[in-house]
Design a protein around this motif. Structure first.
Motif, PDB file in Angstrom:
ATOM      1  N   SER A   1       3.624  18.362   6.478  1.00  0.00           N
ATOM      2  CA  SER A   1       2.561  17.615   6.078  1.00  0.00           C
ATOM      3  C   SER A   1       1.976  17.958   4.644  1.00  0.00           C
ATOM      4  CB  SER A   1       1.293  17.858   6.948  1.00  0.00           C
ATOM      5  OG  SER A   1       0.947  19.191   7.043  1.00  0.00           O
ATOM      6  N   THR A   2       2.282  19.063   3.963  1.00  0.00           N
ATOM      7  CA  THR A   2       2.045  19.350   2.877  1.00  0.00           C
ATOM      8  C   THR A   2       2.630  18.693   1.788  1.00  0.00           C
ATOM      9  OG1 THR A   2       1.749  21.576   3.300  1.00  0.00           O
ATOM     10  CG2 THR A   2       1.962  21.331   0.922  1.00  0.00           C
ATOM     11  N   ALA A   3       4.030  18.205   2.009  1.00  0.00           N
ATOM     12  CA  ALA A   3       4.914  17.297   1.003  1.00  0.00           C
ATOM     13  C   ALA A   3       4.480  15.949   1.229  1.00  0.00           C
ATOM     14  CB  ALA A   3       6.249  17.478   1.545  1.00  0.00           C
ATOM     15  N   GLN A   4       4.057  15.506   2.555  1.00  0.00           N
ATOM     16  CA  GLN A   4       3.621  14.194   2.403  1.00  0.00           C
ATOM     17  C   GLN A   4       2.459  13.906   1.691  1.00  0.00           C
ATOM     18  OE1 GLN A   4       3.280  12.771   6.663  1.00  0.00           O
ATOM     19  NE2 GLN A   4       3.499  10.759   6.055  1.00  0.00           N
ATOM     20  N   ALA A   5       1.684  15.083   1.607  1.00  0.00           N
ATOM     21  CA  ALA A   5       0.073  14.767   1.237  1.00  0.00           C
ATOM     22  C   ALA A   5       0.094  14.293  -0.362  1.00  0.00           C
ATOM     23  CB  ALA A   5      -0.599  16.088   1.300  1.00  0.00           C
ATOM     24  N   SER A   6       1.317  14.562  -0.995  1.00  0.00           N
ATOM     25  CA  SER A   6       1.402  14.157  -2.513  1.00  0.00           C
ATOM     26  C   SER A   6       2.015  12.642  -2.362  1.00  0.00           C
ATOM     27  CB  SER A   6       2.566  15.072  -3.053  1.00  0.00           C
ATOM     28  OG  SER A   6       3.690  14.962  -2.572  1.00  0.00           O
ATOM     29  N   TRP A   7       2.325  12.249  -1.125  1.00  0.00           N
ATOM     30  CA  TRP A   7       2.950  10.582  -1.494  1.00  0.00           C
ATOM     31  C   TRP A   7       1.662   9.624  -1.434  1.00  0.00           C
ATOM     32  CZ3 TRP A   7       6.622  10.479   3.707  1.00  0.00           C
ATOM     33  CH2 TRP A   7       7.615  11.576   3.409  1.00  0.00           C
ATOM     34  N   PRO A   8       1.975   8.539  -2.029  1.00  0.00           N
ATOM     35  CA  PRO A   8       0.996   7.551  -2.490  1.00  0.00           C
ATOM     36  C   PRO A   8       0.503   6.963  -0.919  1.00  0.00           C
ATOM     37  CG  PRO A   8       3.030   6.747  -2.873  1.00  0.00           C
ATOM     38  CD  PRO A   8       3.435   8.129  -2.852  1.00  0.00           C
ATOM     39  N   THR A   9      -0.849   6.679  -0.927  1.00  0.00           N
ATOM     40  CA  THR A   9      -1.548   6.230   0.242  1.00  0.00           C
ATOM     41  C   THR A   9      -1.913   4.674   0.227  1.00  0.00           C
ATOM     42  OG1 THR A   9      -3.798   6.690  -0.537  1.00  0.00           O
ATOM     43  CG2 THR A   9      -2.372   8.443   0.956  1.00  0.00           C
ATOM     44  N   GLU A  10      -1.361   4.255  -0.878  1.00  0.00           N
ATOM     45  CA  GLU A  10      -1.372   2.570  -1.292  1.00  0.00           C
ATOM     46  C   GLU A  10      -0.193   2.350  -2.186  1.00  0.00           C
ATOM     47  OE1 GLU A  10      -4.867  -0.518  -2.442  1.00  0.00           O
ATOM     48  OE2 GLU A  10      -5.404   1.567  -2.650  1.00  0.00           O
ATOM     49  N   PHE A  11       0.349   1.218  -2.061  1.00  0.00           N
ATOM     50  CA  PHE A  11       1.273   0.608  -2.722  1.00  0.00           C
ATOM     51  C   PHE A  11       1.262  -0.765  -2.572  1.00  0.00           C
ATOM     52  CE2 PHE A  11       3.124   2.298   1.345  1.00  0.00           C
ATOM     53  CZ  PHE A  11       3.815   1.174   1.642  1.00  0.00           C
ATOM     54  N   PRO A  12       1.710  -1.425  -4.168  1.00  0.00           N
ATOM     55  CA  PRO A  12       1.670  -2.915  -3.993  1.00  0.00           C
ATOM     56  C   PRO A  12       2.926  -3.402  -3.449  1.00  0.00           C
ATOM     57  CG  PRO A  12       2.895  -1.934  -6.000  1.00  0.00           C
ATOM     58  CD  PRO A  12       2.322  -0.747  -4.965  1.00  0.00           C
ATOM     59  N   LEU A  13       2.804  -4.904  -2.953  1.00  0.00           N
ATOM     60  CA  LEU A  13       3.893  -5.745  -2.432  1.00  0.00           C
ATOM     61  C   LEU A  13       3.890  -6.865  -3.495  1.00  0.00           C
ATOM     62  CD1 LEU A  13       2.920  -6.036   1.095  1.00  0.00           C
ATOM     63  CD2 LEU A  13       4.770  -4.792   0.260  1.00  0.00           C
ATOM     64  N   PRO A  14       4.921  -7.484  -3.522  1.00  0.00           N
ATOM     65  CA  PRO A  14       5.089  -8.793  -4.452  1.00  0.00           C
ATOM     66  C   PRO A  14       3.617  -9.765  -4.407  1.00  0.00           C
ATOM     67  CG  PRO A  14       7.071  -8.371  -3.332  1.00  0.00           C
ATOM     68  CD  PRO A  14       6.121  -7.438  -2.905  1.00  0.00           C
ATOM     69  N   ASP A  15       3.068 -10.264  -5.653  1.00  0.00           N
ATOM     70  CA  ASP A  15       2.331 -11.227  -5.529  1.00  0.00           C
ATOM     71  C   ASP A  15       2.778 -12.581  -4.593  1.00  0.00           C
ATOM     72  OD1 ASP A  15       0.946  -9.758  -7.101  1.00  0.00           O
ATOM     73  OD2 ASP A  15       1.133 -10.916  -8.880  1.00  0.00           O
ATOM     74  N   GLY A  16       1.961 -13.035  -3.928  1.00  0.00           N
ATOM     75  CA  GLY A  16       2.195 -14.077  -2.967  1.00  0.00           C
ATOM     76  C   GLY A  16       3.177 -13.827  -1.873  1.00  0.00           C
ATOM     77  N   PHE A  17       3.428 -12.488  -1.471  1.00  0.00           N
ATOM     78  CA  PHE A  17       4.196 -12.106  -0.371  1.00  0.00           C
ATOM     79  C   PHE A  17       3.800 -12.671   1.142  1.00  0.00           C
ATOM     80  CE2 PHE A  17       6.684  -8.862   2.331  1.00  0.00           C
ATOM     81  CZ  PHE A  17       7.625  -9.366   1.914  1.00  0.00           C
ATOM     82  N   LEU A  18       2.499 -12.502   1.313  1.00  0.00           N
ATOM     83  CA  LEU A  18       1.864 -13.021   2.430  1.00  0.00           C
ATOM     84  C   LEU A  18       2.371 -12.069   3.669  1.00  0.00           C
ATOM     85  CD1 LEU A  18       1.853 -16.777   2.429  1.00  0.00           C
ATOM     86  CD2 LEU A  18       0.425 -15.325   1.266  1.00  0.00           C
ATOM     87  N   PRO A  19       2.168 -10.808   3.606  1.00  0.00           N
ATOM     88  CA  PRO A  19       2.820  -9.894   4.695  1.00  0.00           C
ATOM     89  C   PRO A  19       2.164  -9.840   5.812  1.00  0.00           C
ATOM     90  CG  PRO A  19       1.200  -8.691   3.262  1.00  0.00           C
ATOM     91  CD  PRO A  19       1.226 -10.034   2.368  1.00  0.00           C
ATOM     92  N   GLU A  20       2.739  -9.574   6.936  1.00  0.00           N
ATOM     93  CA  GLU A  20       1.883  -9.336   8.213  1.00  0.00           C
ATOM     94  C   GLU A  20       2.561  -8.167   8.995  1.00  0.00           C
ATOM     95  OE1 GLU A  20       0.386 -11.716  12.101  1.00  0.00           O
ATOM     96  OE2 GLU A  20       0.821 -12.778  10.285  1.00  0.00           O
ATOM     97  N   GLY A  21       3.729  -7.989   9.270  1.00  0.00           N
ATOM     98  CA  GLY A  21       4.395  -6.978   9.817  1.00  0.00           C
ATOM     99  C   GLY A  21       4.951  -5.782   8.978  1.00  0.00           C
ATOM    100  N   ILE A  22       4.903  -4.715   9.673  1.00  0.00           N
ATOM    101  CA  ILE A  22       5.417  -3.539   8.935  1.00  0.00           C
ATOM    102  C   ILE A  22       6.422  -2.678   9.914  1.00  0.00           C
ATOM    103  CG2 ILE A  22       3.402  -2.063   9.384  1.00  0.00           C
ATOM    104  CD1 ILE A  22       3.836  -0.751   6.842  1.00  0.00           C
ATOM    105  N   ALA A  23       7.443  -1.860   9.725  1.00  0.00           N
ATOM    106  CA  ALA A  23       8.218  -1.222  10.574  1.00  0.00           C
ATOM    107  C   ALA A  23       8.667   0.045   9.759  1.00  0.00           C
ATOM    108  CB  ALA A  23       9.452  -1.969  11.068  1.00  0.00           C
ATOM    109  N   ILE A  24       8.782   1.140  10.599  1.00  0.00           N
ATOM    110  CA  ILE A  24       8.982   2.540   9.970  1.00  0.00           C
ATOM    111  C   ILE A  24      10.121   3.021  10.984  1.00  0.00           C
ATOM    112  CG2 ILE A  24       8.470   4.663   8.796  1.00  0.00           C
ATOM    113  CD1 ILE A  24       5.955   3.355   8.018  1.00  0.00           C
ATOM    114  N   GLY A  25      11.057   3.704  10.564  1.00  0.00           N
ATOM    115  CA  GLY A  25      11.983   4.419  11.425  1.00  0.00           C
ATOM    116  C   GLY A  25      11.673   5.946  11.273  1.00  0.00           C
ATOM    117  N   GLY A  26      12.843   6.653  11.358  1.00  0.00           N
ATOM    118  CA  GLY A  26      13.029   8.099  10.963  1.00  0.00           C
ATOM    119  C   GLY A  26      12.970   8.527   9.818  1.00  0.00           C
TER     120      GLY A  26
END
Length: 316
Positions: free
Chosen positions: A36-61
């Protein structure tokens, strides 16, 4: 219902025993070995392309998030450690990507609201298989979860779940929803979907009027889950479960409601809600380590090629 697979998928090499072993764990989230210490330095917000219209998100291992576009069906992959990303699978006219899930063999199962389901190679972005589940009009294939040997898709405009083989030969199955299920015409009904803690059945949220149901995989009978501490889960969208803790993303309410499920999944007790000033109509969530990552669909903002979009992370 038809399937047109260009070539066999890697899942065809896996045995049924491996699928059975995965059945109970799918939908509970996979935690990284990173501290968790390492992850604490990761960004908590990141951009997607303009006009992308996102809805779903998936993360694996691994620390990569895959997000789908409503604009043209493209898949965008972001490195969670840096927030940097790129288009993995190019979009095309007529394609839509809403809910998606990443399997243990690297296959992405993607809900296409125009009545289809696609299987995409998460390494190359190649579309491996397309299933036409329903006619393109009068239906809305919305979200997906992985359970046992099938990927289960919701149709927000019809009281039916669709089961797609997980990379193995076989027929697509249709599971009509019966029992307590109430289908309201003209609005989104079945939306988010996840397996029960015992891996035997499914939990489905009906966005309008905002109810949770346990659905029997054997019969399709839906049993309404009684809510304690909340009158409803209106605008319920994506579902995510860790053990007996159920996270319900309520999109236009800009919150996540966190429920404790009883052992029989007959009652859900509200434990807390998660809000964040960065929420802008979040739709679905995926977990990595001690965070939930969500995409902001921004349904209440102009949906133009110039509209900006982001994904954000909150503590589990």
């Amino acid at each position: 219902m038809t399937a047109v697979p260009p070539r066999p998928t890697r899942r065809a090499l896996l045995g049924g025993a491996a699928l059975t072993a995965l059945a109970v764990t799918v939908g509970t989230g996979t935690a990284s070995a990173n501290s968790s210490t390492a992850q604490a330095s990761w960004p908590t917000e990141f951009p997607l392309p303009d006009g992308f219209l996102p809805e779903g998100i998936a993360i694996g291992g691994r620390p990569y998030a895959y997000m789908g576009s409503r604009a043209d069906g493209a898949i965008y992959r972001t490195d969670l450690r840096t927030g940097e990303g790129k288009v993995l699978s190019e979009g095309a006219t007529g394609l839509v990507s809403v809910g998606l899930k990443l399997d243990h063999d690297g296959l992405l199962y993607v809900a296409d609201s125009t009545g289809a389901a696609r299987v995409v190679d998460s390494r190359t972005g190649e579309i491996l298989t397309t299933y036409q589940l329903t006619p393109s009009t009068g239906h809305f294939i919305n979200d997906v979860t992985l359970l046992g040997d099938r990927a289960w898709f919701t149709d927000s405009l019809d009281a039916v779940l669709h089961g797609v083989p997980r990379g193995r030969t076989g027929e697509v199955t249709a599971l009509p929803l019966t029992g307590d299920w109430v289908q309201t015409p003209g609005v989104n009904n079945a939306n988010g979907i996840v397996g029960t803690p015992d891996g035997h059945d499914l939990i489905v949220v009906s966005s309008t009027p905002g109810k949770l149901y346990r659905v029997s995989l054997r019969t399709g009978a839906a049993t309404e889950i009684a809510l304690s501490g909340a009158s409803d889960v209106a605008n319920g969208d994506g579902l995510f479960r860790i053990g007996r803790t159920l996270y319900v993303v309520q999109n236009r309410l800009n919150r996540i409601s966190v429920f404790d499920l009883d052992a029989e999944v007959t009652t859900a007790t509200l434990r807390r809600t998660i809000t964040d000033p960065r929420f802008d109509v979040p739709t679905t969530a995926a977990r990595f380590g001690n965070r939930l990552y969500l995409v902001n669909a921004r349904f209440t903002s102009p949906q133009t090629p110039e509209t900006t979009f982001t994904a954000v992370a909150v503590p589990v």
